[in-house]
Motif scaffolding. Sequence first.
Motif, PDB file in Angstrom:
ATOM      1  N   ALA A 112       0.817  -1.219   0.000  1.00 36.10           N
ATOM      2  CA  ALA A 112       0.000   0.000   0.000  1.00 36.10           C
ATOM      3  C   ALA A 112       0.844   1.259   0.000  1.00 36.10           C
ATOM      4  N   VAL A 113       2.086   1.163   0.489  1.00 34.80           N
ATOM      5  CA  VAL A 113       2.993   2.328   0.517  1.00 34.80           C
ATOM      6  C   VAL A 113       4.304   1.964  -0.181  1.00 34.80           C
ATOM      7  N   SER A 167      -3.025   2.481  -5.037  1.00 37.20           N
ATOM      8  CA  SER A 167      -3.270   1.551  -3.941  1.00 37.20           C
ATOM      9  C   SER A 167      -4.711   1.085  -3.941  1.00 37.20           C
ATOM     10  N   TYR A 168      -5.647   2.000  -4.220  1.00 39.62           N
ATOM     11  CA  TYR A 168      -7.064   1.625  -4.298  1.00 39.62           C
ATOM     12  C   TYR A 168      -7.297   0.617  -5.420  1.00 39.62           C
ATOM     13  N   ASN A 191      -6.381  -2.684   4.778  1.00 35.89           N
ATOM     14  CA  ASN A 191      -5.021  -2.193   4.578  1.00 35.89           C
ATOM     15  C   ASN A 191      -4.953  -1.214   3.409  1.00 35.89           C
ATOM     16  N   TYR A 192      -5.511  -1.624   2.251  1.00 33.84           N
ATOM     17  CA  TYR A 192      -5.410  -0.777   1.066  1.00 33.84           C
ATOM     18  C   TYR A 192      -6.245   0.494   1.172  1.00 33.84           C
ATOM     19  N   LEU A 193      -7.294   0.471   1.973  1.00 30.25           N
ATOM     20  CA  LEU A 193      -8.110   1.666   2.160  1.00 30.25           C
ATOM     21  C   LEU A 193      -7.484   2.637   3.158  1.00 30.25           C
ATOM     22  N   LEU A 194      -6.816   2.107   4.194  1.00 30.04           N
ATOM     23  CA  LEU A 194      -6.369   2.944   5.296  1.00 30.04           C
ATOM     24  C   LEU A 194      -4.888   3.326   5.239  1.00 30.04           C
ATOM     25  N   THR A 195      -4.037   2.366   4.894  1.00 31.05           N
ATOM     26  CA  THR A 195      -2.599   2.569   5.076  1.00 31.05           C
ATOM     27  C   THR A 195      -2.056   3.750   4.286  1.00 31.05           C
ATOM     28  N   ALA A 196      -2.383   3.814   2.986  1.00 28.16           N
ATOM     29  CA  ALA A 196      -1.859   4.910   2.167  1.00 28.16           C
ATOM     30  C   ALA A 196      -2.347   6.262   2.666  1.00 28.16           C
ATOM     31  N   ASN A 197      -3.596   6.328   3.098  1.00 27.66           N
ATOM     32  CA  ASN A 197      -4.137   7.595   3.586  1.00 27.66           C
ATOM     33  C   ASN A 197      -3.499   8.015   4.910  1.00 27.66           C
ATOM     34  N   ILE A 198      -3.291   7.049   5.812  1.00 25.34           N
ATOM     35  CA  ILE A 198      -2.640   7.359   7.090  1.00 25.34           C
ATOM     36  C   ILE A 198      -1.209   7.815   6.851  1.00 25.34           C
ATOM     37  N   ALA A 199      -0.512   7.142   5.930  1.00 28.35           N
ATOM     38  CA  ALA A 199       0.860   7.542   5.607  1.00 28.35           C
ATOM     39  C   ALA A 199       0.896   8.951   5.021  1.00 28.35           C
ATOM     40  N   LYS A 200      -0.094   9.292   4.220  1.00 28.76           N
ATOM     41  CA  LYS A 200      -0.142  10.615   3.608  1.00 28.76           C
ATOM     42  C   LYS A 200      -0.416  11.708   4.641  1.00 28.76           C
ATOM     43  N   ARG A 247       2.899   3.065 -14.828  1.00 27.17           N
ATOM     44  CA  ARG A 247       2.398   2.864 -16.195  1.00 27.17           C
ATOM     45  C   ARG A 247       1.265   3.831 -16.546  1.00 27.17           C
ATOM     46  N   TYR A 248       0.347   4.044 -15.620  1.00 24.87           N
ATOM     47  CA  TYR A 248      -0.856   4.817 -15.941  1.00 24.87           C
ATOM     48  C   TYR A 248      -0.822   6.243 -15.394  1.00 24.87           C
ATOM     49  N   GLY A 249       0.129   6.548 -14.504  1.00 21.53           N
ATOM     50  CA  GLY A 249       0.276   7.910 -14.024  1.00 21.53           C
ATOM     51  C   GLY A 249      -0.641   8.306 -12.884  1.00 21.53           C
ATOM     52  N   TYR A 250      -1.266   7.324 -12.226  1.00 20.84           N
ATOM     53  CA  TYR A 250      -2.131   7.645 -11.093  1.00 20.84           C
ATOM     54  C   TYR A 250      -1.289   7.951  -9.849  1.00 20.84           C
ATOM     55  N   SER A 251      -1.901   8.616  -8.892  1.00 20.82           N
ATOM     56  CA  SER A 251      -1.215   8.913  -7.639  1.00 20.82           C
ATOM     57  C   SER A 251      -1.002   7.642  -6.833  1.00 20.82           C
ATOM     58  N   LYS A 252      -0.163   7.751  -5.797  1.00 17.85           N
ATOM     59  CA  LYS A 252       0.110   6.586  -4.952  1.00 17.85           C
ATOM     60  C   LYS A 252      -1.157   6.070  -4.287  1.00 17.85           C
ATOM     61  N   THR A 253      -2.001   6.977  -3.805  1.00 22.10           N
ATOM     62  CA  THR A 253      -3.218   6.572  -3.110  1.00 22.10           C
ATOM     63  C   THR A 253      -4.195   5.893  -4.063  1.00 22.10           C
ATOM     64  N   THR A 254      -4.394   6.488  -5.241  1.00 25.03           N
ATOM     65  CA  THR A 254      -5.316   5.896  -6.223  1.00 25.03           C
ATOM     66  C   THR A 254      -4.806   4.548  -6.709  1.00 25.03           C
TER      67      THR A 254
END
Length: 488
Positions: free
Chosen positions: A32-33, A284-285, A177-186, A275-282
């Motif tokens: 996730a991170v 992860s989703y 994990n995938y819903l929470l971890t990236a957001n908490i890290a951010k 590859r697609y240029g999405y943000s780290k959080t997206t």
Amino acid sequence: MKVEDWKWRYLILVFDCSMTFGCYFNIDIISAVQADIQGQDTGTCANISSNATCCEGCLGLGPYRYNQLYTAYSWMNALFALPGGYMIDRIGNRVSAVIVTMLATIGSVLFAVSTMDGIRGTATMFPLMICGRLFIGAGSGSSLIVQDRVVAFWFKDRISFVYGFVIFALRVGNVSNYLLTANIAKLYGIRWAFWMGTLACVIGVFSAVSLAVVDYYGTKQLDDDCKISMKALPVSRKDIRDFPATYWMICLVIMSYYSSYLPFVGNGTKYIQDRYGYSKTTSSYFTGAIYDTSVVISPLIGSLLGAIDCHGIVLIAVCVLTLPVFPLLSYCHDIHPLILTIWIGVSYTFAGVCLWPCIIIVVPKKAIGTAIGIATFIQGLSIGLTNLVTGKLLGFTEDPDKDSLLHKYQKMFWLLLGMLLFSTLCSVVLNVFDLTKGRLLNRRLAKKNSKELKSFVDEKSPLMTDAPSIQSYVSIDASNGELIPGIQ
């Protein structure tokens, strides 16, 4: 009172499912991170594009050492599962549940401590992270063995249906994990994201203690015959040698199928970002959609497989239908990645609900822990090796050239496709073995065949014959002509 008559057994199922929540929250917490773990600290997140490799607070491990974290988890999962399954069969579910969840909790604490100020960025950080992953691997694999033994003892009459809910509970941990971890890290930093993983493991420990209490109370309500059948019994080497050939083919299918999809889960967030240029959080989703899908459909799949009652044939179909995913991810960039991750989620859920109950079906009840331990051992070794090769293919450091990086990812996808092709071949061989050895994995076909056989015996066959008896494989219930699976 019989096991089936005790209504409170479903409370055991609740604690059994929630016991593994923390373990499965932490398995892919690094995915996730992933960008934060792999990338170098660039000082600030200001004016950084959405697909930037990293920003402030990143750990700088690079792709190879990042994949080593998965390898450490997988190999310890494997090494601990082999003796762990045997010991769980010896000491029983209650004590085992508490021990294995505490091991995972210790691992999550070590991993979180490694990212704290004063340790992060030092020579101590990476070895401490490896130690944490080792403990998580030891606890996670063994907790799954305990979970399956509880299901086998308390819900032997509804294995496929109940296992759908088991898979549902496991995926809730992954999804959380995938819903929470990236957001908490951010919001708060990567270290607090890992401490959230520790909190999830503590929930698992409380669930394990509750499971032990309710299991103890429930066992006291049963009649003497049920109590005897539920006692932990010693498993000998002869019991292992007597495992049928179908069991060993199931192990190979588990090994190769999980080795094809789990390394993608571990590296999927970064691939989608690159590859697609999405943000780290997206990103992860999108990777987490594999588990989102599983959460939604796993109870339905459990009921469906229980109705179909042809696990072996379903397994072939799942492997074949999964084959196009990796070539599409690699070469067909116009297809939205969310569609492909949902595709993986559906096929993986069918495989998960289908595969592990097959072990419960074909091996003796007293050896279920040992059998699942061996399967987990083989699975973990293969996944760890695949992750190690994947890390080698992706390189020791971040590749700044996008075309070169995508070419490395294509090599990774060819590796995963090869594992999936091997899984498909093994699933075909598994069904060939099963069709010649009693059709325990395709019992709907066996029931149909037994009715025809019963009619033939009643109307055509002589009273005495020297021909081999079908009972060398199964026994027949004379009241309804159905096959009763038996261990050879």
